[in-house]
Design an enzyme around this catalytic site. Structure first.
Site, mmCIF file in Angstrom:
data_model
loop_
_atom_site.group_PDB
_atom_site.id
_atom_site.type_symbol
_atom_site.label_atom_id
_atom_site.label_comp_id
_atom_site.label_asym_id
_atom_site.label_seq_id
_atom_site.Cartn_x
_atom_site.Cartn_y
_atom_site.Cartn_z
ATOM 1 N N TYR A 153 -70.766 7.441 51.780
ATOM 2 C CA TYR A 153 -70.258 6.077 51.986
ATOM 3 C C TYR A 153 -68.754 6.100 51.773
ATOM 4 C CZ TYR A 153 -69.415 1.072 50.938
ATOM 5 O OH TYR A 153 -68.932 -0.221 50.929
ATOM 6 N N ASP A 208 -62.598 12.087 50.827
ATOM 7 C CA ASP A 208 -62.711 10.757 50.220
ATOM 8 C C ASP A 208 -62.986 10.964 48.732
ATOM 9 O OD1 ASP A 208 -64.940 7.865 50.652
ATOM 10 O OD2 ASP A 208 -63.404 8.372 49.172
ATOM 11 N N LYS A 235 -60.756 3.674 42.386
ATOM 12 C CA LYS A 235 -61.499 3.650 41.121
ATOM 13 C C LYS A 235 -60.629 4.086 39.938
ATOM 14 C CE LYS A 235 -65.884 4.260 43.544
ATOM 15 N NZ LYS A 235 -66.729 3.073 43.293
HETATM 16 P P1 KE4 Z 1 -64.212 0.049 47.478
HETATM 17 O O1 KE4 Z 1 -63.827 -0.615 48.776
HETATM 18 O O2 KE4 Z 1 -65.557 -0.458 46.970
HETATM 19 O O3 KE4 Z 1 -63.108 0.018 46.434
HETATM 20 O O4 KE4 Z 1 -64.416 1.632 47.768
HETATM 21 C C1 KE4 Z 1 -65.287 2.032 48.790
HETATM 22 C C2 KE4 Z 1 -65.720 3.465 48.501
HETATM 23 C C3 KE4 Z 1 -65.147 4.484 49.237
HETATM 24 N N1 KE4 Z 1 -65.482 5.774 49.019
HETATM 25 C C4 KE4 Z 1 -66.390 6.107 48.076
HETATM 26 C C5 KE4 Z 1 -66.746 7.546 47.875
HETATM 27 C C6 KE4 Z 1 -67.008 5.097 47.291
HETATM 28 O O5 KE4 Z 1 -67.929 5.436 46.359
HETATM 29 C C7 KE4 Z 1 -66.675 3.752 47.504
HETATM 30 C C8 KE4 Z 1 -67.324 2.621 46.737
HETATM 31 N N2 KE4 Z 1 -68.369 3.014 45.866
HETATM 32 C C9 KE4 Z 1 -69.359 1.983 45.556
HETATM 33 C C10 KE4 Z 1 -70.436 2.603 44.661
HETATM 34 N N3 KE4 Z 1 -71.237 3.514 45.373
HETATM 35 C C11 KE4 Z 1 -68.728 0.791 44.916
HETATM 36 C C12 KE4 Z 1 -69.705 -0.191 44.313
HETATM 37 C C13 KE4 Z 1 -69.949 -1.374 45.217
HETATM 38 O O6 KE4 Z 1 -69.965 -1.207 46.456
HETATM 39 O O7 KE4 Z 1 -70.138 -2.467 44.657
#
Ligand code: KE4
Length: 427
Positions: free
Chosen positions: A144, A239, A267
């Protein structure tokens, strides 16, 4: 969930927000029951709306590597806020932040701060397409990269065929230029490059997957992505939104000794504030406006409050921190494995440093096909068993749990004991 306060709050929230939440995974749809609402977080602990305390194994999905409400981060945020929350104009803080990022990630010769991992990955792909003049991007099943249209895509009918939308609202044409391969399938990657390498703008990968549960890269897999991409003029994108400063101070690229063409971060580098970044080889980043033709912008990009939180976090990413995270991660992994074995429950724990997943499946998990065999219902019952014993674990089989500096032996042993008891109840 017997927590009446959360129940009442959830009833109100559902009237106002889809599923009562501001991000889907928080809604507990994957585990059943209703979400717990929280009012405070401190160290390794969360405090529920009803006052109940939980050992937190989510850590805001990764950012809270120092533990919640770290004194230095809070002070940095308070001091920055008192000087103005956002200038919408350049500040020296942004220079300092970019210098720290380059120290941590030498492959990131030039970068741009943004406010979320989604923005970082979306922008990195646009740079790759703009720089190469190609449209096709490659991702891997189970990974993701945020919710940009081109990334909410699943594999089409045949392997390495064009993608199809994995969400309503994503146009077919937006998905069509995304090819999805199985994670850790180096042969499939080599075959794709052999036949279509000249079409590929980018390959984007979670260098250690967190978003199908924790799945480490097979030996040679990441190296093949970088090598084949360089050989075909394709942009390799790590990523590292989740792995950055998590699996090592310099992320997976430090841990595995690799230099991707571009990197996405988020993060941990924001310390819990909205702060992410994308960057990489100078020739690529010089394509970005106002220098080059690839447009990307953001009102709050690099704002002083978020950057202050990030800098105060980065300043505390010491070798001792990672040694502690490794020791506590190993202790937790061993305890979870032993608890499942003693209860006669088929489970696999996969861990890299302080990110880990317990899969209710027999045998290793190398790809989405493996992860998809997990017993989701059993995971849901185990999750409820943890919750009732004061442990807040990610509410989905296909997520990674995270530890922090503030998780000590007492917190780890509490999670291990709760898991063992919950495993015994699974029968
Ligand atoms: P954000 O847009 O949520 O800041 O980041 C997206 C993203 C991009 N790349 C990786 C590897 C990620 O894990 C994420 C976001 N991770 C999720 C948890 N699997 C965030 C939690 C959520 O979506 O509420």
């Amino acid at each position: 969930m017997s927590d009446p306060t959360s129940k009442a709050l959830f009833a109100r929230a559902k009237e106002l927000m889809p599923g009562g939440v501001n991000s889907p995974v928080r809604a507990f749809r994957a585990v059943g029951g209703e979400p717990v609402f929280f009012r405070e977080a401190r160290g390794a602990w969360l405090v529920g709306a009803d006052g109940a305390r939980y050992v937190d194994c989510v850590g805001s999905w990764g950012p809270a590597i120092l533990g919640h409400a770290d004194a230095r981060v809070v002070e940095a945020v308070q001091q920055a806020a008192a000087r103005g929350l956002s200038f919408g104009a350049p500040s020296e803080l942004e220079i300092t932040f970019a210098e720290r990022v380059r120290e941590l990630y030498p492959s990131v010769e030039m970068m741009r701060a943004v406010s979320s991992g989604t923005e970082a990955c979306m922008a990195a792909l646009r740079v790759a397409r703009g720089a190469t003049g190609r449209d096709v991007i490659v991702k891997f099943e189970g990974c993701y990269h945020g919710h940009a249209d081109a990334l909410l895509v699943k594999a089409g009918s045949g392997l390495a065929t064009f993608g199809v939308p994995d969400s309503a609202g994503v146009p077919e044409r937006a998905a069509a230029a995304t090819v999805t391969l199985p994670y850790n399938d180096q042969a499939a990657l080599e075959a794709l490059f052999a036949t279509r390498g000249h079409e590929l703008a980018a390959v984007i990968v979670e260098p250690v997957v967190g978003n199908m549960g924790c799945v480490p890269p097979a030996p040679g897999f990441l190296e093949a992505i970088v090598r084949l991409s360089d050989e075909h003029g394709t942009v390799s994108i790590f990523d590292e939104v989740m792995t950055g400063c998590r699996v090592a101070r310099g992320g997976a690229q430090e841990r595995f000794g690799l230099r991707p063409a571009m990197t996405c971060l988020g993060k941990v580098i924001g310390g819990g504030k909205p702060l992410a970044a994308y960057g990489g080889r100078r020739a690529l980043m010089e394509q970005v406006a106002p220098l080059g033709p690839v447009y990307q912008a953001g009102t709050l990009s690099g704002n002083p409050v978020s950057v202050s939180a990030g800098l105060a976090t980065i300043a505390q990413l010491t070798p001792e921190l990672y040694a502690h995270l490794e020791a506590m991660g190993a202790r937790l992994e061993a305890g979870l494995v032993e608890g499942a074995r003693a209860a006669g429950v088929a489970a696999t724990v996969q861990r890299v440093g302080s990110m880990l997943t317990l899969f209710f499946v027999d045998g290793g998990v190398r790809s989405w096909a493996d992860a998809d065999r997990s017993d989701r219902a059993r995971f849901g019952r185990w999750h409820a068993g943890l919750l009732s014993r004061g442990v807040y674990w990610p509410p989905s089989q296909f997520e990674a749990a995270f530890l922090s500096r503030e998780h000590g032996v007492d917190e780890i042993d509490r999670v291990v004991a709760a898991s063992a008891a919950a495993m015994r109840e699974l029968g």
